[in-house]
Design an enzyme around this catalytic site. Structure first.
Site, PDB file in Angstrom:
ATOM      1  N   HIS A   1       0.831  -1.227   0.000  1.00 57.28           N
ATOM      2  CA  HIS A   1       0.000   0.000   0.000  1.00 57.28           C
ATOM      3  C   HIS A   1       0.859   1.268   0.000  1.00 57.28           C
ATOM      4  O   HIS A   1       0.436   2.302   0.503  1.00 57.28           O
ATOM      5  CB  HIS A   1      -0.935   0.048   1.212  1.00 57.28           C
ATOM      6  CG  HIS A   1      -1.659  -1.233   1.470  1.00 57.28           C
ATOM      7  ND1 HIS A   1      -2.886  -1.528   0.939  1.00 57.28           N
ATOM      8  CD2 HIS A   1      -1.303  -2.329   2.199  1.00 57.28           C
ATOM      9  CE1 HIS A   1      -3.277  -2.722   1.333  1.00 57.28           C
ATOM     10  NE2 HIS A   1      -2.325  -3.243   2.084  1.00 57.28           N
TER      11      HIS A   1
ATOM     12  N   SER B   1      17.090  20.038 -17.134  1.00 57.27           N
ATOM     13  CA  SER B   1      15.991  20.916 -17.499  1.00 57.27           C
ATOM     14  C   SER B   1      16.572  22.166 -18.147  1.00 57.27           C
ATOM     15  O   SER B   1      17.653  22.627 -17.781  1.00 57.27           O
ATOM     16  CB  SER B   1      15.211  21.293 -16.237  1.00 57.27           C
ATOM     17  OG  SER B   1      14.578  22.549 -16.406  1.00 57.27           O
TER      18      SER B   1
ATOM     19  N   LYS C   1      17.930  20.241 -11.882  1.00 60.27           N
ATOM     20  CA  LYS C   1      17.205  19.016 -12.225  1.00 60.27           C
ATOM     21  C   LYS C   1      18.069  17.906 -12.799  1.00 60.27           C
ATOM     22  O   LYS C   1      18.985  18.132 -13.577  1.00 60.27           O
ATOM     23  CB  LYS C   1      16.109  19.348 -13.242  1.00 60.27           C
ATOM     24  CG  LYS C   1      15.012  20.206 -12.646  1.00 60.27           C
ATOM     25  CD  LYS C   1      14.068  19.397 -11.805  1.00 60.27           C
ATOM     26  CE  LYS C   1      12.862  19.046 -12.641  1.00 60.27           C
ATOM     27  NZ  LYS C   1      12.046  18.048 -12.011  1.00 60.27           N
TER      28      LYS C   1
ATOM     29  N   GLU D   1      10.831   7.127 -17.537  1.00 61.38           N
ATOM     30  CA  GLU D   1       9.482   7.628 -17.845  1.00 61.38           C
ATOM     31  C   GLU D   1       9.059   7.239 -19.257  1.00 61.38           C
ATOM     32  O   GLU D   1       7.917   6.851 -19.496  1.00 61.38           O
ATOM     33  CB  GLU D   1       9.441   9.148 -17.687  1.00 61.38           C
ATOM     34  CG  GLU D   1       9.596   9.591 -16.242  1.00 61.38           C
ATOM     35  CD  GLU D   1       9.791  11.087 -16.131  1.00 61.38           C
ATOM     36  OE1 GLU D   1       8.944  11.748 -15.541  1.00 61.38           O
ATOM     37  OE2 GLU D   1      10.793  11.610 -16.660  1.00 61.38           O
TER      38      GLU D   1
END
Ligand code: ARG
Length: 452
Positions: free
Chosen positions: A152, A273, A279, A286
């Site tokens: 969970h 970035s 970043k 992804e």
């Protein structure tokens, strides 16, 4: 190829609409392989004279050379790879017009596609094996590294990172089994089924099947030209593989975030970035996760195409390959890049442990300690539950309590309990078969090596 029946030639717009060359040209070499087997059989059975068959074979070799050397420019006017090759063959060798004896494009398409898919699946199988090897070696590298295990998305029990990698080994191992089963289901030779009903000519289907290294000829000619189950089997494999990839990527993306921060991704596999200088983004993970949709979509595309199609061949089936290629190419790229990326993933043990100090992931260990002292598990569960509640209310951590404080809640507490209450001991002691204990993981590693 069929102008005999027609008074007018096909409209340009229809040519464009019906051609499949842009999709099927990539199977050119496999198509020639199939034609070679077919013409050999026509020669051996006496349907063609031996020298005719030989001349056609030589012609096919020339076409193959032209394709390999990039000298063959196929034309959309000839609809597909099959007719382009046959037309060029016949230009080089007029006897080429005998090649299509006892054959239809329906059995030809099925044969060529199976050959091509088989080739690609064999390559994929090796690449998948590489991924399995990376997971084993990660497991060895990270055997004694401890991370929180979650259910969970809540801290549950500490586990060995080596154990975690082997969980993915099991997933991708099952994918390899599914890959093999896709290979198995394409392993019958369609050649000789003709358009749908076989042939009046004395062909030898065993022979072509053997030359093309299939297990046996397909058993029913109607089924042969209508069947795309082997493609669906591939898509199922591909979809499950991508589902596994996407779940794995999601874990790593999450654990790489500043909030978790115990997974360190290799710089070479991350992007920055254009605006925010700080970043380091996990784009490869992804994108891999993001490609899952296409692969599942390609599976659905085929299933929906097949649903309700009448026996036997229907032109709808020409639409079966676009998604097949997309999934083949996608999963090949994903497996390759993921293998490289995973082999370079590191874990920050300190951060993982400090994360563990925020939860109560040793609560089960305390309850099991009580069980060993004779307390019924349900009672032990309640005692420890109250203890955890008390710690949270008073902002206390179990590892900072002394024995007398422990005893307020747990009279059985002693030095022995304090000794086993560390994430390391907790993992080590979960020594049941398949559990996260180091000994178990080491055994799993050895077994895994034997399985690939
Ligand atoms: N281009 C077609 C395909 O890829 C060839 C099969 C054509 N068969 C037919 N009966 N029209 O499926």
């Amino acid at each position: 190829m069929w102008h005999g029946r027609f008074k007018q030639s096909m409209a340009e717009i229809v040519k464009d609409f019906t051609q499949s060359l842009d999709i099927d040209w990539r199977m050119a070499e496999c198509d020639i392989e199939g034609s070679m087997a077919h013409v050999k059989m026509l020669g051996e059975t006496g349907i063609l004279k031996p020298d005719e068959a030989l001349k056609i074979e030589n012609g096919l070799t020339k076409v193959l050379d032209e394709i390999k050397n990039g000298k063959f420019t196929p034309s959309k006017d000839l609809e597909d790879v099959h007719m382009n090759i046959e037309a060029r063959l016949t230009e080089i060798e007029p006897l080429g017009s005998k090649l299509h004896t006892a054959r239809s494009r329906n059995d030809q398409v099925a044969t060529t596609t199976r050959l091509y898919l088989r080739e690609r699946l064999n390559i994929l199988s090796e690449e998948l094996n590489e991924l399995l090897k990376v997971l084993i070696s990660n497991s060895e590298r990270h055997l004694k590294i401890i991370i929180p295990g979650y259910t969970h998305m809540q801290q549950a029990q500490p586990v060995s990172m080596g154990h975690y990698w082997l969980a993915w080994f099991e997933n991708f191992y099952r994918d390899r089994t599914r890959l093999n089963s896709a290979l198995e289901s394409l392993n019958e030779c369609p050649l000789g089924a003709g358009a749908l009903a076989g042939s009046t000519l004395p062909i030898n289907r065993e022979m072509t099947s053997e030359i093309l290294k299939f297990k046996n000829p397909t058993r029913n000619s109607l089924d042969t030209v209508a069947n795309r189950d082997y493609m669906a089997d591939f898509h199922y494999f591909a979809s499950m593989l991508m589902i596994h990839i996407s779940r794995l990527c999601n874990d790593l993306i999450t654990w790489n975030s500043q909030e978790f921060a115990f997974v360190i991704l290799p710089d070479e596999f991350c992007t920055g970035s254009s605006m925010m200088p700080q970043k380091k983004n996990p784009d490869v993970l992804e994108l891999s996760r993001g490609k899952t949709g296409q692969v599942i979509g390609n599976f659905m595309d085929l299933l929906i195409n097949l649903k309700g199609l009448p026996m036997t061949y229907n032109r709808d089936l020409q639409e079966d390959k676009r998604g097949l290629w997309n999934s083949l190419d996608t999963i090949e790229n994903v497996i390759k890049i993921m293998s490289e990326l995973l082999s370079k993933v590191e874990i920050n043990q300190e951060i993982a442990l400090s994360g563990l100090n925020k939860g109560f992931s040793l609560a089960t260990d305390i309850a099991e300690f009580l069980v060993m002292r004779g307390v019924p598990f349900r009672e032990a569960h309640e005692i420890v539950g109250k203890f955890v509640g008390w710690c949270i209310e008073n902002n206390l951590r179990p590892e900072n309590l002394n024995l007398s404080e422990w005893k307020k809640f747990i009279p059985e507490a002693d030095e022995e309990l304090l000794k086993i209450l560390s994430p390391f001991e907790s993992v080590k002691r979960r020594n049941t078969y398949g559990g996260t204990g180091f000994e178990q993981v080491e055994r799993q590693i050895e077994e895994a090596k034997g399985r690939i």
